[in-house]
Enzyme design. Structure first.
Site, mmCIF file in Angstrom:
data_model
loop_
_atom_site.group_PDB
_atom_site.id
_atom_site.type_symbol
_atom_site.label_atom_id
_atom_site.label_comp_id
_atom_site.label_asym_id
_atom_site.label_seq_id
_atom_site.Cartn_x
_atom_site.Cartn_y
_atom_site.Cartn_z
ATOM 1 N N TYR A 277 -7.360 -2.667 -4.521
ATOM 2 C CA TYR A 277 -6.290 -1.688 -4.377
ATOM 3 C C TYR A 277 -6.852 -0.430 -4.099
ATOM 4 C CZ TYR A 277 -3.929 -5.417 -7.076
ATOM 5 O OH TYR A 277 -3.414 -6.523 -7.589
ATOM 6 N N HIS A 288 0.846 -3.771 -3.812
ATOM 7 C CA HIS A 288 -0.023 -4.766 -3.194
ATOM 8 C C HIS A 288 -1.702 -4.468 -2.963
ATOM 9 C CE1 HIS A 288 3.372 -7.437 -3.110
ATOM 10 N NE2 HIS A 288 3.966 -6.761 -2.467
ATOM 11 N N LYS A 319 -3.328 -9.232 3.776
ATOM 12 C CA LYS A 319 -4.438 -8.275 3.500
ATOM 13 C C LYS A 319 -5.591 -8.616 4.463
ATOM 14 C CE LYS A 319 -3.931 -10.051 -1.258
ATOM 15 N NZ LYS A 319 -2.744 -8.870 -1.457
#
Length: 343
Positions: A277, A288, A319
């Site tokens: 993060y 997220h 991601k």
């Protein structure tokens, strides 16, 4: 129109300069109207029917007479041309600043004369081994056994974050198996710093925080945590018992991420070492994670299949995949971001 094979180039006369070089970006001028083209450019001209032969060879004979790896480069060249790009071999004299790849690709509508590069492309097949120390900023074009092409964008990464925490000091904890327990922890350690996981649920009768061995080792080094029954050497030894030297590599990467203001947490459920993060202010308002990080050594060797699998998994959970390559001292970390690319 025919071409003459001259070593690793093909010379073409007639109106070749106007027809192939000036109008369509093939080859480089030799003087007058003659040009020299690379073997892959010549193969493409034969494939299109713009050239009749090279030293008497048509397209089929010319293609099968080439060295190993040529077919993969030809397939990538054709694919990029079909996508509307001009491209040249990544070597002199085709390109003034040659690198170690195969092609220099220009933005659509641009040629080498504009001097703007969109991609540097390196071509490999799916069975090629890829040492991490040989990967540089480029696009990797992987040609699989069915001649399909996957493009992977490789770029240097500099992890950063915006997480700040007024960290407590001298917090007591105890080593328990492969974790550290902190009884009655300062609330901000987890709530604002996202360290550890609370023990039990809301109905738990005891207030305790569970820290991973990596988290504990980092916090001990930082002066935040103090073990009442063990030392940091015991924590490291416990970590090495299960992971070997990989524990030290993960700790080095964890430290670098935390020191940069990012928040790494376990990436186990994603098949990675960490999910990361960039900014955490409260675990009650947690966004997220943006990155998946896999920790490797600087001697690691990828297979294109494994690389593609990691990237696809990261993409599937929205991601970016980052590889953190540590050296044998854990003092230097090389960060590489790898993502799928559609040219």
């Amino acid at each position: 129109m025919d071409g003459d094979l001259r070593g690793d180039t093909v010379h073409i006369g007639g109106d070749a300069r106007q027809r192939f070089h000036d109008a369509r970006g093939y080859g480089y001028p030799l003087g007058g109207n003659d040009i020299a083209v690379s073997l892959v450019e010549a193969a493409h001209l034969l494939f299109r029917g713009d050239l009749d032969s090279v030293d008497g060879m048509g397209f089929r004979a010319f293609l099968t007479d080439r060295e190993a790896g040529f077919a993969a480069r030809f397939l990538v060249y054709v694919d990029l041309r079909d996508r509307g790009f001009y491209l040249v071999p990544d070597r002199d004299p085709w390109w003034r600043d040659p690198g170690d790849g195969d092609f220099v690709v220009f933005p659509r509508g641009n040629t080498r004369r504009d001097g703007v590069v969109k991609h540097r492309v390196r071509v490999v097949d799916e069975r090629t081994t890829l040492p991490v120390d040989g990967l540089s900023e480029s696009v990797l074009a992987v040609v699989d056994e069915e001649s399909e092409i996957t493009y992977l964008d490789i770029a240097p990464e500099t992890p950063t974050g915006e997480t700040t925490l007024d960290r407590p000091t001298d917090v007591p904890g105890v080593l328990l198996d492969d974790r550290v327990l902190v009884w009655e922890p300062p609330q901000r350690l987890h709530n604002a710093g996202f360290y550890g996981q609370p023990l039990g649920g809301r109905a738990a009768d005891h207030d305790a925080l569970q820290l991973s061995l990596v988290e504990a080792a980092y916090l001990i080094d930082a002066g935040v945590l103090r073990l009442t029954d063990a030392t940091i050497d015991d924590v490291r030894a416990r970590g090495r018992l299960g992971e070997g030297e990989h524990f030290d590599c993960r700790l080095a990467v964890y430290r670098a991420l935390r020191d940069a203001g990012a928040v790494p947490k376990t990436g186990f459920k994603f098949g990675a070492d960490f999910r990361v993060y960039s900014a955490v202010s409260s675990v009650d308002d947690l966004g997220h994670s943006e990155l998946l990080v896999r920790v490797i050594t600087d001697t690691h060797v990828f297979s294109p299949g494994d690389l593609s699998l990691d990237v696809r998994l990261a993409h599937g959970v929205r991601k970016r995949m980052v590889f953190a390559a540590t050296d044998d001292t854990d003092d230097t970390i090389r960060w590489l971001s790898v993502s799928r690319l559609t040219p």
